[in-house]
Design an enzyme around this catalytic site. Structure first.
Site: not given
Ligand SMILES: *[C@@H]1O[C@H](CO)[C@@H](O)[C@H](O)[C@H]1NC(C)=O
Ligand SMILES: *[C@@H]1O[C@H](CO)[C@@H](O)[C@H](O)[C@H]1NC(C)=O
Ligand SMILES: *[C@@H]1O[C@H](CO)[C@@H](O)[C@H](O)[C@H]1NC(C)=O
Ligand SMILES: *[C@@H]1O[C@H](CO)[C@@H](O)[C@H](O)[C@H]1NC(C)=O
Ligand SMILES: *[C@@H]1O[C@H](CO)[C@@H](O)[C@H](O)[C@H]1NC(C)=O
Ligand SMILES: *[C@@H]1O[C@H](CO)[C@@H](O)[C@H](O)[C@H]1NC(C)=O
Length: 546
Positions: A199, A330, A445
């Site tokens: 991320s 995600e 995610h």
């Protein structure tokens, strides 16, 4: 000598004398003592200062770390950089600490894996809450985690010497320089360093690849769900962000010097607490967050980047092997923040982020409608079409930027590039659970994170099936760190992970079964590739004077 000491320690462990001090390590700053892990299999050295920062270096590159007399007890990893949490503002300004985990088995020099934590550049730390080392320790690598400055303290970007921007990234570079200088003392090989992150951590890795300041600091990189060329990676309106924070503090100014004067004098706790209130549905409107920026060229300041990562990576020619990956869903993480209101707002305005530049408002509208039609047909954007909404988020913010950046670096790098697509669903897909989507198939995610790390925040028993995934993920990551190849000929993994080529991106589909395959979602990929190849904004990045 060292070896004998380790055997003694093992014996002590066998005698159940846990929490024994680990072998002392001598670095330039002084002597360190750490401790032995509860099962005796590795040593940990926690909370070592790798650089210094205080109110005098606020918003700027950090200063060198302190030295000490006597033995520094490196056993406290509770430090973190100031951040706003559910229980108020936590952390201390002097937060630049690094943690080193070393397998106890003597074999060296060992490859080193340095993890850069995520958390949208506003929250998180390198501690064991999420980044417990146990799984990677079994792979005979050294693991390094650390904190870097966050939010306004790490990313205030005013284009002036006092606040040039990217202080948090300068912390990351200081940590990597510390590793180069000191990791050999822990049995690590400074010429065998892999950086990895997820991320915001992946955006960081991608920016460090693009940066000229990082030559020789690492030779492999793993980029998990986030790239510096994604729409949300770079703040193009950092002055606007700063003025919003000033407003929160009760000041009406857009003058960089005035903002700096104000922010440098105020207590860091009050400053970090002054987050501009984000309107509904603006979760990813990055001009409201303190994110990395493109810095001005300033005499005497070492910038991280002075051009957009896309422009820099286009000329990328570092001999660094890279692994890119995303997860299949995600976008579930973002859907979790949506409300009927925020969805309606999306429906009303055009869908793109400001990293695209169209010739006219009409053209922008036209392409926005093309995208809406492909994803939603004639439907309005509402929870009725929720599955297409998170798919759009997955594609627009993660999957497609990741594939496009893969293609970009493949054009120039002599090193190998690997891609994965994580679709496994098990008991450690932690963000899917936390966001209330446990019945959803696939992976949200960050859902691969708990198969690489044994985070204390996810203390549940590990099923046999999940253990297989833990072993596979950590073995592939560690192989990549050791050999630049996740499945070398010595590997017993039931697959040969083939690198991508200029002609073709090949992905390892990571699920119950491992298999190689082509680009997922080719129809959507072509749509986004077409839009970005025509309309990607490549200049005029900042809202302050250059
Ligand atoms: C900040 O740290 C530096 C280096 O350790 C020190 O010289 C300076 O006095 C400190 N400043 C403040 C305001 O604490
Ligand atoms: C802020 O300052 C600008 C320019 O000096 C002025 O036009 C505006 O009215 C001010 N806003 C507030 C809320 O005071
Ligand atoms: C790139 O690095 C690899 C492994 O370190 C090495 O074998 C290769 O010769 C290098 N290639 C170039 C073009 O420098
Ligand atoms: C998931 O499915 C189970 C069984 O069908 C159901 O009882 C549970 O409420 C569902 N949970 C969520 C979060 O939807
Ligand atoms: C991902 O997993 C789901 C559920 O097992 C499956 O239906 C889907 O086909 C998988 N996706 C890919 C691209 O393999
Ligand atoms: C990195 O470490 C691995 C495992 O110890 C070793 O086989 C490899 O040769 C090293 N690579 C470099 C470039 O030093």
């Amino acid at each position: 000598m060292k070896c004998a000491k380790r055997i003694v320690l093992f014996t002590l462990f066998a005698m159940k004398l846990v929490d024994q001090p680990a072998p002392e390590v001598k670095i330039e700053q002084g002597i360190l003592s750490g401790k032995v892990s509860p099962d005796g299999s590795f040593f940990e050295y926690l909370g070592i200062p790798y650089a210094t920062t205080n109110s005098s270096t606020r918003f700027k590159a950090p200063l060198p770390p302190p030295s000490w007399e006597g033995v520094f007890k490196a056993t406290d990893e509770t430090y973190q950089c100031p951040q706003t949490t559910l229980v108020g503002t936590l952390g201390t300004e002097d937060c630049l600490k690094i943690n080193v985990y070393v397998p106890a088995k003597a074999r060296k020099p060992r490859p080193v894996m340095v993890f850069i934590h995520g958390g949208t550049f506003v929250i998180g730390n390198g501690g064991k809450g999420l980044y417990g080392p146990e799984f990677l320790m079994r792979q005979d690598v050294i693991l390094v985690t650390f904190n870097y400055r966050l939010g306004v303290l790490g990313f205030l970007c005013l284009g002036i010497k006092e606040a040039p921007g990217n202080a948090g990234l300068k912390d990351q570079i200081a940590a990597l320089r510390w590793v180069q200088k000191n990791i050999a003392a822990f049995g690590g090989d400074p010429e065998n360093v892999t950086i990895f992150g997820l991320s915001a951590g992946a955006v960081s890795v991608s920016i460090l690849l693009a940066s000229k300041s990082t030559d020789g600091l690492f030779n492999k990189a793993i980029i998990q769900s986030g790239v510096s060329t994604a729409s949300w990676a770079i703040n193009r309106q950092p002055l606007f962000t700063a003025t919003l924070i000033a407003k929160e503090l009760g000041y009406n100014t857009t003058d960089p010097k005035e903002i700096y004067d104000l922010f440098s004098k105020i207590d860091y706790k009050n400053l970090i607490a002054a987050t501009p209130i984000k309107p509904e549905g603006k979760y990813f409107d990055f001009q409201l967050l303190n994110y990395p920026c493109v810095e001005n060229v300033i005499e005497g300041e070492e910038a991280v980047i002075t051009d957009l990562p896309y422009n820099l990576l286009e000329k990328f020619n570092m001999n660094v092997s890279i692994m890119f990956g995303t997860t299949s869903k995600e976008g579930l993480m973002l859907l979790a923040y949506d409300t009927e209101e925020s969805l309606k707002e999306r429906d009303d305005k055009y869908i793109f982020a400001p990293d695209l530049e169209f010739k006219s408002e009409e053209e922008a509208e036209y392409y926005s409608n093309v995208v809406k039609k492909v994803y939603f047909g004639e439907e309005k954007i509402s929870f009725k079409v929720r599955d297409m909404i998170h798919q759009l988020y997955t594609h627009m913010y993660f999957e497609m930027p990741n594939l496009l950046e893969t293609e970009l670096v493949l054009n120039t790098t002599p090193a190998s590039v690997y891609n994965y697509y994580f679709n496994y669903s098990g008991g450690r897909n932690f963000l899917k659970y936390i966001n209330g989507y446990r019945n959803e198939s696939g992976a949200c995610h960050a859902d691969e994170l708990m198969y690489v790390f044994k985070g204390l925040a996810w203390p549940f028993p590990i099923s046999k099936r999940d253990q297989v995934m833990v072993d596979r993920m950590t073995e592939m990551f560690a192989n990549f760190a050791k050999y630049g190849d996740p499945t070398p000929s010595t590997s017993e993994l039931p697959i040969k992970w083939e690198p991508s080529t200029k002609q073709e991106i090949k992905l390892l589909y990571i699920d119950e079964e491992l298999k190689m395959g082509p680009i997922p979602n080719p129809k959507y990929y072509r749509l986004w590739k077409d839009i970005y190849s025509k309309y990607r904004k490549r200049d005029k990045v900042n809202d302050f004077k250059t």
